[in-house]
Write a protein that holds these residues in place. Structure first.
Motif, PDB file in Angstrom:
ATOM      1  N   TYR A  40       0.844  -1.193   0.000  1.00 26.69           N
ATOM      2  CA  TYR A  40       0.000   0.000   0.000  1.00 26.69           C
ATOM      3  C   TYR A  40       0.880   1.244   0.000  1.00 26.69           C
ATOM      4  N   TRP A  41       0.651   2.133  -0.951  1.00 23.06           N
ATOM      5  CA  TRP A  41       1.449   3.351  -1.056  1.00 23.06           C
ATOM      6  C   TRP A  41       1.290   4.212   0.195  1.00 23.06           C
ATOM      7  N   ASN A  42       2.415   4.676   0.740  1.00 27.14           N
ATOM      8  CA  ASN A  42       2.414   5.542   1.918  1.00 27.14           C
ATOM      9  C   ASN A  42       2.531   6.987   1.435  1.00 27.14           C
ATOM     10  N   HIS A  43       1.478   7.766   1.610  1.00 27.81           N
ATOM     11  CA  HIS A  43       1.440   9.129   1.077  1.00 27.81           C
ATOM     12  C   HIS A  43       2.351  10.083   1.837  1.00 27.81           C
ATOM     13  N   GLU A  44       2.672   9.788   3.096  1.00 21.45           N
ATOM     14  CA  GLU A  44       3.527  10.673   3.875  1.00 21.45           C
ATOM     15  C   GLU A  44       5.005  10.414   3.595  1.00 21.45           C
ATOM     16  N   LYS A  45       5.411   9.163   3.633  1.00 26.53           N
ATOM     17  CA  LYS A  45       6.824   8.825   3.467  1.00 26.53           C
ATOM     18  C   LYS A  45       7.186   8.468   2.036  1.00 26.53           C
ATOM     19  N   GLY A  46       6.186   8.177   1.195  1.00 26.87           N
ATOM     20  CA  GLY A  46       6.479   7.606  -0.105  1.00 26.87           C
ATOM     21  C   GLY A  46       6.792   6.126   0.044  1.00 26.87           C
ATOM     22  N   GLY A  47       6.909   5.415  -1.037  1.00 25.96           N
ATOM     23  CA  GLY A  47       7.188   3.990  -0.962  1.00 25.96           C
ATOM     24  C   GLY A  47       5.970   3.209  -0.512  1.00 25.96           C
ATOM     25  N   TYR A  48       6.184   1.959  -0.139  1.00 27.82           N
ATOM     26  CA  TYR A  48       5.080   1.050   0.157  1.00 27.82           C
ATOM     27  C   TYR A  48       5.144   0.505   1.575  1.00 27.82           C
ATOM     28  N   ASP A  49       3.979   0.471   2.205  1.00 29.46           N
ATOM     29  CA  ASP A  49       3.811  -0.308   3.429  1.00 29.46           C
ATOM     30  C   ASP A  49       3.443  -1.722   2.999  1.00 29.46           C
ATOM     31  N   VAL A  50       4.234  -2.678   3.415  1.00 27.25           N
ATOM     32  CA  VAL A  50       4.062  -4.057   2.965  1.00 27.25           C
ATOM     33  C   VAL A  50       3.539  -4.907   4.119  1.00 27.25           C
ATOM     34  N   LYS A  51       2.483  -5.644   3.862  1.00 24.50           N
ATOM     35  CA  LYS A  51       1.884  -6.537   4.849  1.00 24.50           C
ATOM     36  C   LYS A  51       2.293  -7.972   4.526  1.00 24.50           C
ATOM     37  N   ILE A  52       2.814  -8.652   5.538  1.00 23.20           N
ATOM     38  CA  ILE A  52       3.354  -9.995   5.348  1.00 23.20           C
ATOM     39  C   ILE A  52       2.749 -10.923   6.390  1.00 23.20           C
ATOM     40  N   ARG A  53       2.583 -12.197   6.005  1.00 23.67           N
ATOM     41  CA  ARG A  53       2.137 -13.220   6.946  1.00 23.67           C
ATOM     42  C   ARG A  53       3.302 -14.147   7.260  1.00 23.67           C
ATOM     43  N   ASP A  54       3.660 -14.220   8.552  1.00 19.34           N
ATOM     44  CA  ASP A  54       4.647 -15.193   9.016  1.00 19.34           C
ATOM     45  C   ASP A  54       3.921 -16.535   9.077  1.00 19.34           C
ATOM     46  N   LEU A  55       4.194 -17.407   8.101  1.00 22.01           N
ATOM     47  CA  LEU A  55       3.428 -18.641   7.965  1.00 22.01           C
ATOM     48  C   LEU A  55       3.722 -19.639   9.077  1.00 22.01           C
ATOM     49  N   GLU A  56       4.921 -19.569   9.649  1.00 26.63           N
ATOM     50  CA  GLU A  56       5.274 -20.510  10.714  1.00 26.63           C
ATOM     51  C   GLU A  56       4.541 -20.174  12.003  1.00 26.63           C
ATOM     52  N   ARG A  57       4.418 -18.873  12.305  1.00 22.34           N
ATOM     53  CA  ARG A  57       3.757 -18.442  13.540  1.00 22.34           C
ATOM     54  C   ARG A  57       2.331 -17.969  13.310  1.00 22.34           C
ATOM     55  N   ASN A  58       1.951 -17.853  12.047  1.00 19.39           N
ATOM     56  CA  ASN A  58       0.633 -17.337  11.670  1.00 19.39           C
ATOM     57  C   ASN A  58       0.373 -15.967  12.303  1.00 19.39           C
ATOM     58  N   THR A  59       1.365 -15.089  12.156  1.00 20.64           N
ATOM     59  CA  THR A  59       1.246 -13.732  12.690  1.00 20.64           C
ATOM     60  C   THR A  59       1.461 -12.728  11.566  1.00 20.64           C
ATOM     61  N   ALA A  60       0.925 -11.533  11.749  1.00 17.14           N
ATOM     62  CA  ALA A  60       1.065 -10.464  10.757  1.00 17.14           C
ATOM     63  C   ALA A  60       2.365  -9.711  10.993  1.00 17.14           C
ATOM     64  N   VAL A  61       3.044  -9.369   9.917  1.00 20.27           N
ATOM     65  CA  VAL A  61       4.290  -8.616   9.968  1.00 20.27           C
ATOM     66  C   VAL A  61       4.150  -7.409   9.050  1.00 20.27           C
ATOM     67  N   SER A  62       4.694  -6.269   9.475  1.00 21.66           N
ATOM     68  CA  SER A  62       4.647  -5.053   8.659  1.00 21.66           C
ATOM     69  C   SER A  62       6.064  -4.620   8.304  1.00 21.66           C
ATOM     70  N   ASP A  63       6.194  -4.048   7.116  1.00 22.47           N
ATOM     71  CA  ASP A  63       7.486  -3.543   6.662  1.00 22.47           C
ATOM     72  C   ASP A  63       7.218  -2.320   5.796  1.00 22.47           C
ATOM     73  N   HIS A  64       8.266  -1.566   5.525  1.00 27.12           N
ATOM     74  CA  HIS A  64       8.149  -0.407   4.641  1.00 27.12           C
ATOM     75  C   HIS A  64       9.369  -0.370   3.734  1.00 27.12           C
ATOM     76  N   CYS A  65       9.163   0.049   2.490  1.00 20.56           N
ATOM     77  CA  CYS A  65      10.286   0.119   1.560  1.00 20.56           C
ATOM     78  C   CYS A  65      10.148   1.336   0.657  1.00 20.56           C
ATOM     79  N   ASP A  66      11.286   1.810   0.170  1.00 17.08           N
ATOM     80  CA  ASP A  66      11.290   2.863  -0.844  1.00 17.08           C
ATOM     81  C   ASP A  66      10.934   2.292  -2.210  1.00 17.08           C
ATOM     82  N   ILE A  67      11.436   1.070  -2.469  1.00 17.65           N
ATOM     83  CA  ILE A  67      11.228   0.424  -3.762  1.00 17.65           C
ATOM     84  C   ILE A  67      10.792  -1.021  -3.518  1.00 17.65           C
TER      85      ILE A  67
END
Length: 594
Positions: free
Chosen positions: A134-161
């Protein structure tokens, strides 16, 4: 005079303001997230590590291991239809391939060893599946939503590219046949194989005669009691490259390992042969006509069955569907324990398959070699600055820029996206030039105060228009059912409008006039404080441009290419001539080389 102190309540320093304090082209930190640790994702990690500083990278991989499709696909007979010594990175040969066409296990080992050799595992998080970007309008780049399949938990990350290296042939799908859930026997898909299943002595059913079906049938045929294969349409089957399967001898492998340039010249000869085949895909060329006649004769000779010949030999041009080297496939169809059922499966029953001929075929194990979802639509939401979801934008037809990016989705790069050389040439060579192109964009982003870069809408539209016009003179335009297009009469979404060499040359330089670029502040902030990068390096020669003779690299595109492609070093390559009209003599020379 008192020192000037910036109040703690002042606004944060902008990217442009920060650059004014440093030298020209200062390298800011760049955060990259890559989706997938298959061949493309591992190459991207290698390229970033080799060429960049001041970056961070995480590669999210849904599987427990790296290597992507070559870890996932392990059905009996699974192999690559590209000669093994040319299914490697151009710079990373493997000395000890077992045969011309290597198994998926060997190919997995190659990419896994590549990752280990260059320390790429440190970037990879396995058992992590990306679920949205999801595009981050304040910082630019993308907020990335990830699923940790081993623990079945949600993980968040952010990237420029954000780099999508998820591939095209990895989202496998069951056949669209009603009643699949009713079947009481063992149900398998070639891309989700269960190694614990023993097929010996079983009556096995096989749906599909694409690449997977063609590989699995002759492998299991000698071991099963009965094999019923369900085929709904014809396909061309023959060794494409003119290279029959061959197990390398100990002597050959020793020569590859010890004789100077032996392996290099072998690889180059095979690659020249692969790159000399583009005429096969152009309607009306001698290459296509002669290849079709050869394939037709080969299929008749191997089938030796008028009923099968009538139904399995296509009436559309060679190459409309992906050409598959069928090692032993056609011969296996004539074995006593093989039953070929031609037509549509009406439904799956508790016991087996009910076909349009009114007959039910009971089977113990049903193998679905029914391929993948090849729509190019992302498997997760990709939301750009406008709020559009790329899944919706590409719902009916995927339209990219040169197979690597989408209009209105900035800072988002794609490996093997729509309309790049996936099925019409050496694919790993195309992946390499995509990685290099992406690195050039990342370098521009890192050394300038760029906030967004994406292909222009009009550039993508012009590319698609050019592609559609070009495709009309190719065999891919024939009304065959192929994963190259979503329907037999639909636009060709998978292939590049040209050869692999054509693609490589088209991708050598970034056409920045095709890109929409936005900046943080003044676009010339990259010029910095007036100092050069050279002046910051006390070990550099501050008079490097003073010389005794002109040793500059060529400036013109033509002269550059002559250096790169070693023009003048060959006696004359075989293949399609410049005019597009091919030479019979050249084709015979190509076959002789292979």
């Amino acid at each position: 005079m008192a020192d000037f102190v910036v109040p703690s309540t002042s606004r944060p320093e902008s990217e442009a303001e920060h650059r004014l304090k440093g030298p020209v082209h200062a390298q800011r930190h760049v955060r990259v997230v890559c989706i997938g640790a298959g061949a493309s994702g591992l190459l991207m990690a290698y390229k970033l590590q080799r060429h960049f500083a001041n970056f961070s990278l995480t590669v999210y991989e849904k599987n427990p291991e790296v290597s992507g499709t070559w870890w996932e696909n392990r059905y009996p007979g699974c192999a690559c239809d590209v000669p093994s010594h040319n299914y490697t990175w151009s710079f990373e040969p493997k000395l000890d391939w077992s045969a011309v066409y290597a198994s998926s296990r060997e190919i997995f080992q190659y990419f896994n060893d590549f990752a280990r050799k260059y320390g790429l595992h440190k970037y990879v998080k396995t058992k992590h599946q990306v679920e949205g970007a999801y595009w981050n309008h304040e910082k630019g780049g993308y907020d990335v939503k990830i699923r940790d399949l081993e623990r079945n938990t949600a993980v968040s990350d952010h990237c420029d590219i954000l780099v999508n290296a998820g591939g095209i042939l990895n989202n496998w799908q069951w056949p669209a046949i009603s009643g699949l859930n009713k079947y009481k026997g063992v149900l398998l898909h070639t891309a989700n194989w269960d190694d614990k299943i023993d097929l010996r002595g079983k009556h096995v059913g096989l749906i599909g005669n694409g690449s997977s079906g063609i590989q699995v049938l002759p492998t299991i045929q000698p071991h099963v009691q009965q094999l019923t294969t369900f085929i709904r349409e014809p396909t061309w089957v023959s060794p494409v490259q003119g290279l029959e399967q061959h197990v390398f001898s100990d002597h050959e492998r020793l020569e590859f390992a010890t004789k100077p340039n032996a392996l290099l010249e072998y690889r180059r000869n095979v690659e020249r042969g692969l790159n000399g085949q583009f005429g096969i895909f152009l309607k009306g060329t001698n290459t296509n006509n002669e290849t079709e006649a050869y394939f037709r004769q080969q299929m008749h000779d191997k089938l030796k069955n008028p009923y099968l010949e009538e139904r399995l030999v296509p009436n559309w041009h060679v190459g409309c569907r992906r050409l598959t080297p069928g090692v032993g496939y056609l011969e296996a169809l004539g074995k006593e324990n093989v039953n070929v059922v031609y037509g549509e499966i009406h439904e799956i029953t508790e016991r087996g398959c009910l076909c349009d001929n009114g007959k039910e075929y009971p089977i113990d194990v049903l193998i679905c070699a029914t391929g993948f979802n090849t729509s190019f639509k992302p498997r997760f939401p990709v939301i750009g600055p406008s709020g559009k979801n790329l899944q919706d934008v590409w719902k009916d037809e995927a339209q990219s820029y040169f197979g690597i990016a989408a209009a209105e989705f900035p800072n988002y790069l794609i490996f093997l996206g729509p309309n790049c050389p996936i099925g019409n040439g050496p694919v790993l060579s195309a992946v390499e030039c995509q990685a290099d192109y992406m690195c050039k964009l990342i370098d521009r982003f890192q050394t300038n105060n760029i906030s967004q870069f994406a292909p222009k809408v009009e550039a993508v539209a012009d590319f698609i228009a050019f592609k559609d016009q070009f495709m009309q003179k190719t065999v891919w335009h024939d009304p065959c059912r192929s994963w190259y297009k979503q329907r037999p009469d639909g636009p060709i979404t998978a292939l590049w409008p040209g050869s692999t060499l054509h693609y490589i040359e088209a991708m050598m330089e970034v056409r920045y006039d095709d890109w929409e670029i936005k900046y943080n502040g003044n676009r010339f902030a990259w010029m910095g404080n007036g100092y050069s990068q050279t002046e910051l390096d006390p070990t550099a020669d501050w008079a490097y441009y003073i010389r005794e003779h002109d040793d500059d690299e060529p400036i013109s595109r033509g002269r550059k290419l002559q250096i790169i492609n070693r023009s003048g070093t060959m006696q004359g390559n075989a293949g399609v001539a410049f005019s597009g009209v091919d030479s019979k003599e050249s084709n015979r020379t190509a076959e002789a080389k292979l």
